[in-house]
Structures are given as structure tokens and as C-alpha cells.
Write an enzyme that holds these catalytic residues in place. Structure first.
Site: not given
Ligand SMILES: Cc1cc2nc3c(=O)[nH]c(=O)nc-3n(C[C@H](O)[C@H](O)[C@H](O)COP(=O)(O)OP(=O)(O)OC[C@H]3O[C@@H](n4cnc5c(N)ncnc54)[C@H](O)[C@@H]3O)c2cc1C
Length: 502
Positions: A40, A112, A228, A274, A333, A368, A373
């Protein structure tokens, strides 16, 4: 001499930032994506909330977070994350993240919904995630102590005694492989692609939460899935998002007759919280209405200039957002719940840390606050990295390979049925009847597909969300029970499964 290794699962913001924060050990990042557009994180639009403007302070940000979290935010956790955010954000800038600045070179803060101050750091309009991820990927590729293995899926954590001792993965060749590891950081993101309407990429099925739960980790607050309200309903999967900032700039929500209707649901209409806007849009769609976001009259310019990402997404689907209303629908979302951790990312299992969306610290409570996040992701990723460095668990002297009996790791066609069932029964509105229907479906599917470990992780997560939603016989934050629409004092507590707080 080769350094000892920390294994990080996931290559979104949390995984990459945790890797960059580890100096003392070698790091192996294992991710089922191919680097670049990961998780994400790449699609984040609004930016990162940080209480560092001159007219802002951490306590105001904490209070906004508490208000959004509907009674379940852990004050101490919120305070620590928000205070630590300042240093992390400056560090991201040092790494090369080009946050928008004013003419004097100071950060420029956007606003926001539900934030009482301008405190959202952003980059290139609505392309914040992409820019941050490009910088983090570049820094990771320069680090000698970080190795990456992409297109590899983590399948099962092996626990020996009370310690992690390795992880089974499906490797680049599609074969199962055991990696010995006594220190693992899970950064596998959320769960939202479990729903047939989602803004998350179709790699985010909650597999990390499922594999942690199967290993015995305590899971917290899984019932809270945030929808969302303004996903662009353009017939694509996943659904692209129209950032909340559009409504902040004056975009309105209308039905096919061109009528606004949100003031029937909340006095703040388009700027209501939201979950209220999501439920209102959902309710109108359920009555058979088509709902649109009309951004043709923004206060301060054109969609094309201010929100180029959204504009281009619409354009690719033959809609000119400066001239035409955009069809919208709510979409799953963000997962508020996750693996229960403390402020240092420690889970209930020795040697297993979690950070980013897969973790649940109590920061978000029951809902949230926008842009909190990414903030939590970087703080928890850093804290996890430092905690691993300080408390590195030496591998057992004798290497122990766990047994692995699952035959099948292939993608499974029933996934689409599961996504439809989750959307219909465990979505924006739930009831005892709908949740029991979903649980029955999940358990039947589990029996039929029990040899497929990858899918078992997905089903385990679906089942945790559904069971915890069934237990919470009230409505709170982003959990809405049509059979228990009121909020109850007796449920003013976080939920843990198994029932122990860590
Ligand atoms: C469209 C959108 C807009 C957003 N806008 C905002 C914003 O403006 N501000 C904000 O704070 N948050 C925002 N969010 C939320 C935020 O982007 C996410 O909460 C945050 O990026 C999560 O980061 P993460 O590294 O935990 O997970 P992710 O970025 O989702 O990464 C997870 C990773 O783990 C990998 N993975 C999953 N399962 C496995 C497995 N079993 N084995 C190996 N790899 C695996 C995936 O492939 C990926 O690479 C938004 C989310 C979306 C979808």
C-alpha cells in the site's frame, strides 16, 4: 566474519525503513513483490501526519488521534509515536524525501479531515507514497548489509520452544525453502484486499497476520477495518482512491440527480468523519442509487493541477475530473487491528517483531486518523530495528529445521468467493447473522483447502476479523453492527485473541 542476520518480511515503508535502521547486523528482506511498487505504501496519497508546525504541538495531535479512535486509543502509545515522529520525518528528509516546503525552505503542511491543525507532510501533490518509496528503495540498494529476495512469499513461522527459529518461504522458483532465523520482523501490511472492493494492491490479503496467528502470536482489535468513502468506482480491481483532501478543497458528494445528501447523515456533510461518510454512501448505494464525487468546482484550482494522480486515474477511465463527476463507492482501506505489539514492535513470541500496518499498538484505537499510518509505520519500524539490535537473540547452537507438511502453495480460485463474502457480510455493516454466515463459509473453505498453506494464512486472517467482529456486540469507530448500533461502555476495551494483553 559474516554478521548475524535479521530477517524482514515485506518491502513496504515499514520493511524498508526497518532495514535501513539496522546497522549492527546483516539484513535479509523477503517480499512477495518485486521491489519498486511495493504494498500500500507506494499508493499513499495524502502524506505523513507530524505535529511539527509552529502552531502545533504533540498534545493537540494526540487529542485528535484519541477523538478519531472512539475511546480505544492508548494515550501513552499515541504520545510516544507522535513525539518520536518529528525525528523520523527529519530523517526521511535527510535520506532524500523531498517534502513540500514553503519559499523559506520550511515544511509546508496540508490539512486532512479530523486534524485540527495543518500537519500533513506531502510530496508532489498526491504522490507522497510513490516518492517516499522511490527514495527508500534507492537507499536500500546502496546498503551493503541489506540483501533482498523478491517474489518470495513467507508461508509459516517456525517456533521452537518459546522462540522463533526460522521461516518457511515459497522461493523465487516456487519451491518451499526453510530459512533459519531467530530474529524476524514482520512488515507485511494490512488485510484490505480480502474485500472485493479495496484500495489496497492485490498483494495485501493479510497473510502476515494469518501466519503470525498460526504461530501463536496474540492478535489485537482485528474487527476494526476502515473503509474509505471515496474510492473511484471505475470497474477496476483494486479501486483507485480519491484522496480526502479533495473534499477539503470543496469537492461534494452527489447522487445521480445531482443532489447532495450527506447533511441528512451528519451536520459536517462531506467533512464528517470517514466512517460516517462511508456508511452514508454505502446506504445510498444499497438503495440502488449511483453516487459521485463532484470536484468540478474546487476552491483553489483544477484537479489536473492539484491532484494529478487522481486526475490521471480518471482520465485513463475516460473521465475528465475537472468537467465530470466521478463515480464512487466505499472500499476497504486500512486495517486498524493486527499483531499485538508494544511500542518497540515486540509481539508475544520471542524473536518476532511486527511493524507497519500488520502491527497493532493501540495507536489508532477503533478508527485511524488520516495520515497517521505512515507516521506509525516509520516510528515502529525504527523502534523494532533498534530493539532487535539491543536484544538480538542468538540462534540455537544446533540448527533445527521444522517439519513442513503442506503440499500446495498455489493461488486458489476460491479467493474471489471469499472476497465477496467478506465484503457482503464482514464489511461496512455487520450483524450476528451476516458474521455467522461468513464464519460458516470460511470454516467450510478451510476444510476443503487445508493443504494450501498460503490460502490458510488468508483464511486465518478472515476468520480472526469475523470472530472478533462477532464478539464486539456494539458499534464503535469503524466497526458498525446493524443489530447493535449503539456504543456500549462495557465494550470500551481493546480485544486480544488469545485473550491476553501483551
Ligand atoms: C491508496 C492508499 C492511500 C493511502 N494514503 C495514505 C496516506 O496518505 N497517509 C497514510 O498515513 N497512510 C495512507 N495509506 C495507508 C498506508 O499507505 C499503509 O498503512 C502503509 O503504507 C502500510 O505500510 P506497510 O509497510 O506496513 O505495508 P505495505 O506497504 O502494504 O507493504 C507490505 C509488504 O509486505 C509484502 N507481503 C505481504 N505478505 C507477504 C508474505 N506472506 N510474504 C512476503 N511478503 C509479503 C507485500 O507484498 C508488501 O511488499 C494509504 C493506503 C492506500 C492503499
Amino acid at each position: 566474519m559474516q554478521k548475524q542476520k535479521v530477517i524482514i518480511i515485506g518491502s513496504g515503508i515499514a520493511g524498508l525503513y526497518a532495514a535501513l535502521s539496522i546497522e549492527k547486523f546483516d539484513v535479509l528482506i523477503v517480499s512477495n513483490e518485486s521491489g519498486g511498487k511495493s504494498g500500500s505504501s507506494y499508493y499513499a496519497q495524502g502524506g505523513i501526519a507530524a505535529a511539527i508546525a509552529e502552531d502545533d504541538d504533540f498534545e493537540t495531535h494526540v487529542q485528535d488521534t484519541i477523538k478519531a479512535g472512539a475511546g480505544l486509543v492508548d494515550y501513552e502509545v499515541a504520545k510516544q509515536i507522535i513525539l518520536a515522529g518529528t525525528e523520523r520525518v527529519h530523517h526521511l528528509a535527510e535520506l532524500g524525501v523531498n517534502f513540500k516546503r514553503d519559499e523559506k525552505g520550511n515544511f509546508n503542511f496540508g490539512r486532512e479531515a479530523a486534524h485540527s491543525k495543518n500537519r500533513i507532510l506531502h510530496i508532489n501533490g498526491d504522490a507522497s507514497g510513490k516518492e517516499i518509496m522511490n527514495v527508500l528503495n534507492a537507499r536500500v540498494s546502496e546498503k551493503k548489509n541489506i540483501q533482498t529476495r523478491y517474489t518470495c512469499e513467507a508461508l509459516e513461522i517456525s517456533v521452537y520452544g518459546s522462540n522463533v527459529n526460522g521461516i518457511w518461504i515459497k522461493n523465487e522458483k516456487g519451491e518451499t525453502e526453510f530459512i533459519s532465523a531467530s530474529n524476524i520482523i514482520l512488515a507485511t501490511g494490512g488485510v484490505s484486499a480480502l474485500y472485493s472492493k479495496t484500495t489496497n494492491p492485490l498483494s495485501i490479503y493479510g497473510k502476515g497476520l494469518g501466519l503470525a496467528a498460526r504461530a501463536g502470536a496474540v492478535i489485537a482489535d482485528a474487527e476494526f477495518v476502515q473503509f474509505h468513502p471515496t474510492a473511484l468506482d471505475l470497474g477496476v480491481d483494486p479501486v483507485p482512491l480519491a484522496t480526502e483532501a479533495l473534499r477539503g478543497e470543496g469537492a461534494i458528494i452527489i447522487n445521480e440527480k445531482g443532489e447532495r445528501f450527506l447533511d441528512n447523515y451528519h451536520p459536517a456533510a462531506e467533512l464528517a468523519p470517514r466512517d460516517i461518510v462511508s456508511r452514508a454512501v454505502f446506504s445510498e448505494i444499497s438503495k440502488g442509487n449511483k453516487i459521485f464525487l463532484d470536484a468540478t468546482n474546487l476552491k483553489s484550482g483544477k484537479v489536473k493541477d492539484k491532484f494529478p494522480n487522481v486526475y490521471n486515474l480518471c482520465k485513463q477511465n475516460n473521465i475528465d475530473a475537472d468537467l465530470q463527476p466521478i463515480p464512487i463507492a466505499p472500499a476497504a482501506h486500512y486495517h486498524v487491528g493486527g499483531i499485538a505489539t508494544n511500542i518497540n514492535g515486540r509481539s508475544s513470541i520471542n524473536g518476532l517483531w511486527a511493524c507497519g500496518e500488520v502491527a497493532c499498538t493501540g495507536f489508532h484505537g477503533a478508527n485511524r486518523l488520516a495520515s497517521n499510518s505512515l507516521l506509525e509505520s516509520i516510528v515502529l519500524a525504527y523502534n523494532s530495528a533498534k530493539d532487535v539490535e539491543q536484544n538480538f537473540i542468538e540462534p540455537a547452537s544446533k540448527s533445527i529445521t521444522s517439519q513442513f507438511s503442506h503440499k500446495n502453495t498455489n493461488a486458489i480460485s476460491e479467493l474471489e468467493d471469499l472476497r465477496n463474502v467478506m465484503m457482503e457480510n464482514v464489511g461496512i455493516e455487520r450483524s450476528e447473522a451476516s458474521l455467522k454466515k461468513a464464519l460458516h463459509f470460511i470454516s467450510e473453505l478451510m476444510k476443503r483447502t487445508s493443504d494450501n498453506i498460503s490460502f490458510l494464512n488468508v483464511l486465518t486472517t478472515a476468520s480472526m476479523i469475523t470472530k472478533m467482529a462477532l464478539e464486539r456486540e456494539e458499534s464503535r469507530g469503524c466497526h458498525y453492527r446493524s443489530d447493535y448500533p449503539e456504543t456500549k461502555e462495557v465494550f470500551k476495551r481493546r480485544c486480544f485473541e488469545p485473550k491476553q494483553k501483551i
